[in-house]
Write a protein that holds these residues in place. Structure first.
Motif, PDB file in Angstrom:
ATOM      1  N   THR A   1      38.872  41.271  88.140  1.00 55.08           N
ATOM      2  CA  THR A   1      39.490  39.985  87.817  1.00 55.08           C
ATOM      3  C   THR A   1      38.661  38.838  88.377  1.00 55.08           C
ATOM      4  O   THR A   1      38.334  38.822  89.568  1.00 55.08           O
TER       5      THR A   1
ATOM      6  N   SER B   1      48.560  43.959  75.955  1.00 53.47           N
ATOM      7  CA  SER B   1      47.585  43.565  76.979  1.00 53.47           C
ATOM      8  C   SER B   1      46.535  44.643  77.226  1.00 53.47           C
ATOM      9  O   SER B   1      46.409  45.183  78.324  1.00 53.47           O
TER      10      SER B   1
ATOM     11  N   GLN C   1      45.976  41.876  82.906  1.00 55.73           N
ATOM     12  CA  GLN C   1      46.948  41.006  83.563  1.00 55.73           C
ATOM     13  C   GLN C   1      47.802  40.216  82.572  1.00 55.73           C
ATOM     14  O   GLN C   1      48.899  39.782  82.904  1.00 55.73           O
ATOM     15  N   CYS C   2      47.330  40.021  81.340  1.00 51.68           N
ATOM     16  CA  CYS C   2      48.145  39.482  80.255  1.00 51.68           C
ATOM     17  C   CYS C   2      47.394  39.698  78.950  1.00 51.68           C
ATOM     18  O   CYS C   2      46.425  40.469  78.904  1.00 51.68           O
TER      19      CYS C   2
ATOM     20  N   GLY D   1      52.143  42.234  81.486  1.00 52.46           N
ATOM     21  CA  GLY D   1      51.353  41.609  82.540  1.00 52.46           C
ATOM     22  C   GLY D   1      52.119  40.460  83.150  1.00 52.46           C
ATOM     23  O   GLY D   1      53.068  39.925  82.567  1.00 52.46           O
ATOM     24  N   ASN D   2      51.690  40.030  84.323  1.00 51.26           N
ATOM     25  CA  ASN D   2      52.452  39.020  85.063  1.00 51.26           C
ATOM     26  C   ASN D   2      51.713  37.700  85.220  1.00 51.26           C
ATOM     27  O   ASN D   2      52.087  36.879  86.048  1.00 51.26           O
ATOM     28  N   ARG D   3      50.676  37.463  84.414  1.00 49.80           N
ATOM     29  CA  ARG D   3      49.919  36.236  84.513  1.00 49.80           C
ATOM     30  C   ARG D   3      49.997  35.442  83.210  1.00 49.80           C
ATOM     31  O   ARG D   3      50.052  36.019  82.129  1.00 49.80           O
TER      32      ARG D   3
ATOM     33  N   GLN E   1      39.104  38.748  82.802  1.00 51.03           N
ATOM     34  CA  GLN E   1      38.770  39.995  83.465  1.00 51.03           C
ATOM     35  C   GLN E   1      37.569  40.628  82.774  1.00 51.03           C
ATOM     36  O   GLN E   1      37.200  40.231  81.669  1.00 51.03           O
TER      37      GLN E   1
END
Length: 475
Positions: free
Chosen positions: A18, A297, A323-324, A350-352, A357
């Motif tokens: 990342t 994702s 991450q997304c 994902g949480n972003r 990345q």
């Protein structure tokens, strides 16, 4: 996200790194370009272009702002000394003339398509062919238009099309029938491919070979196909509610996708396209195509071959757990795959809300289907590692087609189990010849492979494979 076991297995072969991003910037990375000196240019949806001086170091990439003030960048390319950013109403050529690291020349390189103000009128690209022609893919109009757009409010030109702009700046309609052609890229031979997204006339994500005069089913582009300058020759109205297999036989001008990516099994919304031309730096998939996946994702893999002069082939899962949502893809010079991400507009795993990345091969080769080819009797699976004969158990599968309809999406239709009469492994363990009783044109042929094991003990990473048969091999 991938389960912990699957994620651990994935990391054995391809690790995800990342990037540290500029503070305070909504880094919705929607366009990825690699400069000749190895630097990485990233276009952001909000209209900026940033350049990483050291993209090989995700902790200290040294991003610097290069350009700003553009409108919804959804693609970025480097061509003959300049960056080209696709924004909503044009492709803009960006150059740093005085060498201070910032663009001071913004020139219109391609324009002329309709913009009514409807929210979904995205433009994607560009890609360049060997002659310097520039290609842009245009979203169909969705949503309420702006009254101030004049005639464009009633009918914005060339929506749902790929258009070509010559080096002299002339806009030419090229091919039609797209809904939301978010991914535009090229294979190793320079042919242009498009991904689209599920919706009306699109039962699931397709990968389409874009060439002059082709038509890929979405009816919103039909009115412009009636124009005298259109290279697409189709009827003014098409059937609604038949199958794709029937449409291939009965709908004038219809061109099926080279590959269907089955819904959920292989994702829900295809995005960016990147071809592995790294010379083996990314693993055993040289010249294959990698497709971004928004909702789940991740990134999927496609192997293409030509049958009867046209592309068709197979798709396979590759990596997930980003991450997304994946949006833009490109390969760095070191062979790693950079994935630009944005969660704007639609939910994704994902949480972003955004990010960048890269996927890096660990130098450990997985046991995978390297390629899946059509034969007269069935299919030939070639593996990345020699397979242990004792692990070759029962193969199962099915074939199915999709609806050709104006309704949103569509289920798998006319599904039948595959009649597999034999599966023979070559002496070296690298090739599995599978004979099937019935191959059907216009159908996806889905296989679940056994829990194969390589001779060195490596287990098969992904067991699912999906081959789209448009044409059969001639006798």
């Amino acid at each position: 996200m991938a389960s912990s076991v699957v994620a651990q297995e994935q990391a054995e072969y391809y690790r995800t790194e990342t990037y540290e991003l500029p503070k305070g910037v909504n880094f919705e990375a929607s366009g990825i370009a690699v400069l000749p000196d190895g630097r990485l240019a990233v276009g952001l949806r909000k209209g900026e272009v940033w350049i990483a001086q050291n993209p090989g170091d995700v902790a200290k990439p040294e991003f610097k702002l290069f350009a700003s003030g553009l409108h919804e960048i959804l693609g970025l390319a480097w061509h003959e000394g300049a960056l080209y950013a696709t924004q909503r109403s044009e492709v803009t050529k960006l150059r740093d003339v005085d060498g201070d690291g910032k663009a001071d020349e913004y020139l219109s390189a391609a324009t002329g398509w309709g913009v009514s103000g409807a929210y979904h009128e995205y433009a994607y690209g560009p890609v360049f062919d060997a002659a310097g022609n520039l290609y842009t893919s245009l979203n169909s109009s969705m949503g309420k238009a702006w009254k101030g757009a004049g005639d464009e409010e009633k009918h914005p030109l060339w929506r749902g099309w790929v258009v070509r702009t010559t080096p002299e700046g002339k806009l030419e309609p090229w091919c039609a029938g797209f809904r939301s052609p978010c991914g535009i890229g090229q294979n190793a031979e320079g042919d242009i491919f498009i991904t689209d997204q599920q919706g009306n006339w699109m039962p699931t994500t397709p990968l389409m070979h874009a060439r002059k005069g082709a038509y890929f089913s979405h009816a919103e582009s039909i009115p412009d196909a009636m124009r005298p300058e259109s290279p697409v020759k189709i009827a003014a109205k098409q059937p609604d509610g038949i199958t794709v297999a029937e449409a291939m036989k009965t709908v004038q001008g219809y061109t099926p996708p080279a590959v269907w990516l089955p819904y959920v099994k292989m994702g829900q919304s295809g995005t960016g396209i990147a071809c592995d031309k790294s010379g083996g730096k990314f693993g055993p998939f040289e010249k294959q195509m990698f497709l971004g996946e928004f909702v789940l994702s991740g990134v999927n893999r496609v192997f293409l071959e030509k049958v009867g002069g046209e592309y068709q082939g197979a798709c396979f899962p590759f990596v997930d757990g980003l991450q997304c949502a994946a949006l833009g893809l490109n390969f760095l010079q070191d062979g790693s795959l950079v994935v630009g991400q944005s969660n704007r507009g639609w939910n994704s795993k994902g949480n972003r809300p955004f990010g960048l990345q890269r996927v890096v091969w660990t130098k450990k080769t997985p046991l995978e289907v390297e390629k899946m080819e059509l034969t007269k009797a069935g299919f030939r699976f070639t593996f990345t590692l020699p397979v242990d004969t004792a692990s070759v158990g029962e193969l199962t599968g099915q074939s199915y087609t999709y609806p050709f309809q104006s309704k949103y999406g569509g289920d798998e239709l006319d599904a039948k189990p595959l009649s597999i009469s034999s599966a023979k492994l070559s002496e070296d363990g690298l090739v599995l010849e599978v004979a099937c009783g019935e191959l059907r044109t216009g159908y996806v042929h889905e296989f679940e492979l056994p829990k194969l094991k390589a001779k060195d003990g490596t287990m098969l990473w992904h067991r699912m494979a999906y081959y789209t048969v448009n044409k059969l091999l001639a006798d």
